[in-house]
Design an enzyme around this catalytic site. Structure first.
Site, PDB file in Angstrom:
ATOM      1  N   SER A  66      24.539  14.809   4.262  1.00  9.42           N
ATOM      2  CA  SER A  66      23.802  15.631   5.325  1.00  9.42           C
ATOM      3  C   SER A  66      24.154  16.971   5.106  1.00  9.42           C
ATOM      4  CB  SER A  66      24.490  14.909   6.680  1.00  9.42           C
ATOM      5  OG  SER A  66      24.512  16.040   7.538  1.00  9.42           O
TER       6      SER A  66
ATOM      7  N   THR B 127      20.855 -15.013  14.158  1.00 13.02           N
ATOM      8  CA  THR B 127      19.448 -14.989  14.964  1.00 13.02           C
ATOM      9  C   THR B 127      19.992 -14.107  16.106  1.00 13.02           C
ATOM     10  OG1 THR B 127      20.398 -16.974  16.513  1.00 13.02           O
ATOM     11  CG2 THR B 127      19.436 -17.653  14.328  1.00 13.02           C
ATOM     12  N   HIS B 128      18.585 -13.430  16.484  1.00 11.60           N
ATOM     13  CA  HIS B 128      18.904 -12.322  17.487  1.00 11.60           C
ATOM     14  C   HIS B 128      20.010 -11.277  17.129  1.00 11.60           C
ATOM     15  CE1 HIS B 128      16.769 -15.377  19.943  1.00 11.60           C
ATOM     16  NE2 HIS B 128      17.744 -16.415  19.675  1.00 11.60           N
TER      17      HIS B 128
ATOM     18  N   GLN C 110     -17.369   5.457   0.596  1.00 10.80           N
ATOM     19  CA  GLN C 110     -16.666   6.437  -0.321  1.00 10.80           C
ATOM     20  C   GLN C 110     -15.229   6.751   0.246  1.00 10.80           C
ATOM     21  OE1 GLN C 110     -18.629   9.999  -2.095  1.00 10.80           O
ATOM     22  NE2 GLN C 110     -17.367  11.202  -0.699  1.00 10.80           N
TER      23      GLN C 110
ATOM     24  N   ASN D  52     -24.310   3.459  -7.154  1.00 12.93           N
ATOM     25  CA  ASN D  52     -23.750   2.381  -6.359  1.00 12.93           C
ATOM     26  C   ASN D  52     -23.026   1.228  -7.011  1.00 12.93           C
ATOM     27  OD1 ASN D  52     -25.021   3.956  -4.608  1.00 12.93           O
ATOM     28  ND2 ASN D  52     -26.477   2.509  -3.986  1.00 12.93           N
TER      29      ASN D  52
ATOM     30  N   LYS E 185      28.893  12.102   5.650  1.00 13.37           N
ATOM     31  CA  LYS E 185      27.794  11.314   5.602  1.00 13.37           C
ATOM     32  C   LYS E 185      27.244  10.950   4.166  1.00 13.37           C
ATOM     33  CE  LYS E 185      26.031  10.972   9.741  1.00 13.37           C
ATOM     34  NZ  LYS E 185      24.801  10.034  10.188  1.00 13.37           N
TER      35      LYS E 185
ATOM     36  N   GLU F  67      15.328   4.043   4.521  1.00 14.13           N
ATOM     37  CA  GLU F  67      14.783   4.422   5.788  1.00 14.13           C
ATOM     38  C   GLU F  67      13.126   4.753   5.431  1.00 14.13           C
ATOM     39  OE1 GLU F  67      17.264   7.396   7.453  1.00 14.13           O
ATOM     40  OE2 GLU F  67      19.003   5.779   7.750  1.00 14.13           O
TER      41      GLU F  67
ATOM     42  N   TYR G 142     -25.342  -0.318   0.231  1.00 15.82           N
ATOM     43  CA  TYR G 142     -24.519   0.969   0.020  1.00 15.82           C
ATOM     44  C   TYR G 142     -24.643   1.771   1.134  1.00 15.82           C
ATOM     45  CZ  TYR G 142     -22.041   4.780  -1.557  1.00 15.82           C
ATOM     46  OH  TYR G 142     -21.073   5.978  -1.725  1.00 15.82           O
TER      47      TYR G 142
ATOM     48  N   ASN H  92      24.018   8.656   3.638  1.00 14.99           N
ATOM     49  CA  ASN H  92      22.830   8.070   4.388  1.00 14.99           C
ATOM     50  C   ASN H  92      21.968   7.253   3.460  1.00 14.99           C
ATOM     51  OD1 ASN H  92      23.739   9.408   6.595  1.00 14.99           O
ATOM     52  ND2 ASN H  92      22.421  11.213   6.112  1.00 14.99           N
TER      53      ASN H  92
ATOM     54  N   SER I 179     -16.793  13.895  -3.926  1.00 18.04           N
ATOM     55  CA  SER I 179     -15.797  12.940  -4.082  1.00 18.04           C
ATOM     56  C   SER I 179     -14.735  13.049  -5.566  1.00 18.04           C
ATOM     57  CB  SER I 179     -16.116  11.472  -4.245  1.00 18.04           C
ATOM     58  OG  SER I 179     -17.009  11.215  -5.222  1.00 18.04           O
TER      59      SER I 179
HETATM   60  N1  ARG Z   1     -18.950   8.899  -4.703  1.00 18.41           N
HETATM   61  C1  ARG Z   1     -19.582   7.699  -4.184  1.00 18.41           C
HETATM   62  C2  ARG Z   1     -18.645   6.688  -3.631  1.00 18.41           C
HETATM   63  O1  ARG Z   1     -17.585   6.673  -3.685  1.00 18.41           O
HETATM   64  C3  ARG Z   1     -20.563   7.140  -5.210  1.00 18.41           C
HETATM   65  C4  ARG Z   1     -21.608   6.348  -5.084  1.00 18.41           C
HETATM   66  C5  ARG Z   1     -22.732   7.192  -4.716  1.00 18.41           C
HETATM   67  N2  ARG Z   1     -24.037   6.750  -4.576  1.00 18.41           N
HETATM   68  C6  ARG Z   1     -24.697   7.414  -3.549  1.00 18.41           C
HETATM   69  N3  ARG Z   1     -25.774   6.653  -3.409  1.00 18.41           N
HETATM   70  N4  ARG Z   1     -24.606   8.584  -3.139  1.00 18.41           N
HETATM   71  O2  ARG Z   1     -19.066   5.861  -2.932  1.00 18.41           O
END
Ligand code: ARG
Length: 473
Positions: free
Chosen positions: A277, A155-156, A322, A110, A283, A290, A317, A285, A23
């Site tokens: 454009s 309205t509408h 993640q 965790n 144009k 948007e 957990y 825009n 991660s």
């Molecule tokens: N990268 C993990 C998350 O975002 C961190 C926690 C990892 N804990 C574990 N028991 N693998 O949730």
């Protein structure tokens, strides 16, 4: 590939598995919160005698140094580590040897990740609150300048009754004010510290969770360690609040797009906030509006996605969680960008007062007031409604407005009409007579503006981030 947990494994992790699991590419975003959390954790371990004074000092100094180096770009967060927590710990061990290995005492990734995300999002709640404050100020300035700029209320999407630009803008003020109040509300509910929850069941070390939570600017520790590591409610609440912000911005964008169209010409978007454009030279825009309207979908998507991810997860957990990060980070960046750009566009937009007033005059927006005139002269409302209906038909046929009719023409339809009808259905009277609080009449509007000004002068965030100065000193 570098990980903290090789001990019980006899084989290397498959590279694809490693990549799928890692991660760091996105959780490096909260490196600062991760290190602030570590500093507080170490200080607490020192205070409790779990680490010696010397170890505590060394660890705190080293984490501060790593933070400084990352912040200045001297130290690059390497993707060879699984996540930001592993990266910091690995650098610490590299620098301090065995002392570095003590950082993670009484902690799990965790509760660490639960803390980091909470601290990151807490900061972002304040940042979105600030941007909402800016748009509110911009809207209020427009309100103050346009208490007598008449325009049709719809309205509408059909012209209904005349209002003022101040009144129309005031509706958005209320929406963004509620959005801001939601930010405060979420902040207060989520500001509890999960650190010390351990993997799920707390720890056997004598941790002082009140102390860490105080060091990190929380109102107290979370009260159940299983919930502490697996609660993502605050993210769902925040995504829901952000979705509502986007819904409001999207409605506002839609109106700007309509108002900016060739048919309406109520507003002119500043050149700096519009685009051309590649083929049609004429144009100009409203792309920003948007895009804001379009990006609403992806913020809603993040909310739905996280709700779905969380719905089947048993305590405590699980790695599914993640998935919260990329969704929330993207939603935050999207909403912050949209708020900033929309505010800039709004602040520089020109309002075409003449066009708005002319449009209000031409849509029979004073028909209700003509009926009210009859009611005030003894005609039952249902009959008055019918009489004015006939008048409208007559005007459509003649291609004129009620104001253009002569008294004789009016009297043919109802003898009740007298000379003062013209005053009664003039745009100015129609709006100015609406004086109940919340209505567009100037005096009522000025009272509301005064209340909103007072609201904007109060700052609920004062002092909320003093803890950071204290911790990093
Ligand atoms: N990268 C993990 C998350 O975002 C961190 C926690 C990892 N804990 C574990 N028991 N693998 O949730």
């Amino acid at each position: 590939m570098a990980q903290l947990w090789g001990g019980r494994f006899t084989k290397e992790t498959d590279q694809l598995v490693y990549n799928f699991n890692a991660s760091i590419s996105f959780d490096k975003k909260f490196y600062r919160q991760d290190m602030e959390g570590s500093i507080a954790h170490v200080k607490m371990l020192g205070k409790q005698g779990i680490l010696t004074a010397q170890e505590t000092e060394q660890l705190v100094a080293a984490v501060k140094e790593i933070l400084k180096e990352v912040e200045s770009g001297v130290l690059e967060i390497s993707h060879q580590y699984e996540d930001i927590h592993s990266f910091v710990e690995a650098v610490l061990i590299e620098r301090l040897g065995d002392t570095g290995k003590k950082l993670h005492t009484g902690r799990s990734r965790n509760d660490q990740v639960a803390l980091d995300m909470r601290m990151y999002v807490r900061k972002e709640i304040l940042a979105t609150d600030e941007l909402l404050n800016e748009i509110l100020n911009t809207v209020l300035t427009i309100m103050e300048n346009h208490v007598d700029t008449f325009m049709p209320g719809f309205t509408h999407l059909q012209k209904a009754q005349p209002v003022t630009l101040a009144h129309h803008m005031g509706a958005y003020f209320e929406m963004f004010k509620r959005d801001r109040l939601r930010m405060q509300d979420i902040y207060q509910r989520m500001n509890y510290c999960p650190l010390g929850s351990g993997a799920l069941a707390g720890t056997t070390y004598d941790l002082d969770r009140y102390y860490t939570s105080q060091l990190l600017g929380f109102d107290g520790p979370t009260l159940n360690s299983m919930d502490g590591v697996s609660d993502r409610d605050y993210l769902i609440e925040y995504l829901s609040a952000l979705s509502t912000v986007m819904m409001h911005l999207s409605r506002f964008s839609e109106e700007v797009i309509i108002w900016n169209s060739n048919e309406y010409q109520f507003v002119e978007i500043d050149d700096a906030y519009s685009t051309g454009s590649s083929i049609m030279p004429q144009k100009k825009n409203p792309d920003i509006a948007e895009l804001v309207r379009g990006k609403t979908g992806r913020v809603y998507g993040a909310l739905m996605s996280l709700l779905t991810t969380m719905k089947g997860i048993p305590l405590a957990y699980n790695k599914d969680m993640q998935e919260d990060k990329e969704l929330v980070f993207d939603a935050i960046d999207t909403v912050k960008g949209c708020l900033a750009l929309f505010t800039g566009m709004l602040a520089t937009m020109q309002f075409n007062k003449e066009k708005m007033e002319e449009s209000a005059k031409n849509g029979f927006t004073n028909a209700t007031d003509a009926a009210d005139y009859l009611v005030n002269h003894g005609v039952p409302f249902r009959d008055a409604h019918g009489i004015v209906g006939q008048i409208v038909l007559y005007c459509i046929d003649k291609k004129i407005t009620i104001d253009d009719m002569t008294l004789d023409e009016l009297k043919v339809i109802s003898p009740v009409f007298e000379e003062d009808i013209f005053e009664a259905v003039s745009m100015k009277t129609c709006v100015e007579k609406r004086l109940t609080i919340g209505a567009p009449g100037q005096e009522a509007m000025k009272k509301v503006i005064a209340v909103e000004k007072e609201y904007l002068s109060q700052d609920w965030k004062k002092g909320l981030s003093d803890w950071e100065m204290e911790l990093l000193r």
